[in-house]
Design an enzyme around this catalytic site. Structure first.
Site, short mmCIF file in Angstrom:
data_model
loop_
_atom_site.label_atom_id
_atom_site.label_comp_id
_atom_site.label_asym_id
_atom_site.label_seq_id
_atom_site.Cartn_x
_atom_site.Cartn_y
_atom_site.Cartn_z
N GLY A 45 62.36 82.27 69.54
CA GLY A 45 62.39 81.68 68.20
C GLY A 45 61.85 80.26 68.27
O GLY A 45 61.99 79.59 69.29
N GLN A 50 60.01 71.70 66.01
CA GLN A 50 59.91 71.73 67.47
C GLN A 50 58.47 71.55 67.98
O GLN A 50 58.26 71.36 69.18
CB GLN A 50 60.47 73.05 68.02
CG GLN A 50 61.96 73.19 67.81
CD GLN A 50 62.47 74.45 68.44
OE1 GLN A 50 62.39 75.53 67.85
NE2 GLN A 50 62.96 74.36 69.67
N CYS A 92 67.70 76.49 73.94
CA CYS A 92 66.73 76.00 72.95
C CYS A 92 65.54 75.44 73.71
O CYS A 92 65.72 74.73 74.71
CB CYS A 92 67.39 74.91 72.10
SG CYS A 92 66.28 74.18 70.89
N LEU A 93 64.33 75.75 73.23
CA LEU A 93 63.13 75.25 73.91
C LEU A 93 63.08 73.73 73.91
O LEU A 93 62.42 73.13 74.77
CB LEU A 93 61.87 75.80 73.23
CG LEU A 93 61.64 77.31 73.37
CD1 LEU A 93 60.42 77.74 72.57
CD2 LEU A 93 61.52 77.73 74.82
N HIS A 134 70.40 79.76 64.51
CA HIS A 134 69.84 78.69 65.34
C HIS A 134 68.57 78.11 64.71
O HIS A 134 68.41 76.88 64.63
CB HIS A 134 69.53 79.27 66.74
CG HIS A 134 68.98 78.29 67.72
ND1 HIS A 134 69.67 77.86 68.83
CD2 HIS A 134 67.78 77.65 67.77
CE1 HIS A 134 68.92 76.99 69.50
NE2 HIS A 134 67.77 76.86 68.88
N GLU A 135 67.69 78.99 64.23
CA GLU A 135 66.40 78.51 63.70
C GLU A 135 66.55 77.86 62.33
O GLU A 135 65.90 76.86 62.05
CB GLU A 135 65.37 79.65 63.66
CG GLU A 135 65.04 80.26 65.03
CD GLU A 135 64.67 79.25 66.11
OE1 GLU A 135 64.13 78.18 65.79
OE2 GLU A 135 64.95 79.52 67.29
N HIS A 138 67.70 74.38 62.79
CA HIS A 138 66.62 73.45 63.14
C HIS A 138 66.01 72.80 61.90
O HIS A 138 65.68 71.62 61.90
CB HIS A 138 65.50 74.18 63.89
CG HIS A 138 65.65 74.18 65.39
ND1 HIS A 138 65.70 73.02 66.12
CD2 HIS A 138 65.73 75.19 66.29
CE1 HIS A 138 65.81 73.33 67.41
NE2 HIS A 138 65.83 74.64 67.54
NI NI Z 1 66.08 75.76 69.28
#
Ligand code: NI
Length: 170
Positions: A45, A50, A92-93, A134-135, A138
């Site tokens: 995701g 990000q 998370c990236l 989660h997304e 963000h």
């Molecule tokens: Ni994330």
């Protein structure tokens, strides 16, 4: 094009992203670039902040390239229903190398627009429910560390500070 992933500490990750009003070729290109950037980073995701773009768009593919039909683009998403609870490991990236247990709803329904601006609803459970929460978080400037205990959060922040000082967090 593959964008570099913005890491925790960059203010773009902690401010609400802007509503998307133009559903044009540029937006389609952004979605394509987001999938490409997400796959390159081995994620399932990715939210536009990000990659440093403060707009309300996320891409999700929890089965990582297994089936092109699993590719999900959500524009201006809102969580409209949640059910139950699940607790599990989340990463998370933008916080590479870290994982922590986070409690999330077990079933989540989101209302969002597609790349043509058409509204639709989508539901998911377990991993998909976690990704939807989660997304969309963000896009509201919220990271999963806000859902872990203060003790664990402080530990993570201290480790990150060390990495920053060592030049290993950029
Ligand atoms: Ni994330």
């Amino acid at each position: 094009m593959i964008y570099p992933i913005v890491k925790y500490g960059d203010p773009v990750l902690e401010k609400p992203a802007e509503t998307i009003v133009h559903f044009d070729e540029e937006l389609k290109q952004l979605a394509d670039d987001m999938f490409e950037s997400m796959y390159a980073a081995h994620g399932v995701g990715l939210a536009a902040p990000q990659i440093g773009i403060s707009k309300r768009i996320v891409v999700i593919d929890i089965n990582f390239k297994e089936d092109p039909n699993d590719k999900l683009v959500l524009i201006n998403p809102e969580v409209i229903r949640t059910e139950g609870k699940q607790r599990g490991s989340e990463g998370c990236l933008s916080l590479p190398e870290f994982r922590e247990d986070v409690t999330r709803p077990n079933i989540v329904t989101v209302r969002a627009q597609d790349l043509d601006g058409k509204w639709f609803e989508t539901s998911g459970e377990e991993l998909m429910a976690r990704a939807l929460m989660h997304e969309t978080d963000h896009l509201n400037g919220k990271l999963y560390i806000s859902h872990v205990s203060a003790l664990k959060r402080d530990l993570m922040k201290r480790k990150i500070k060390k990495l920053v000082r060592a030049g290993e967090w950029a």
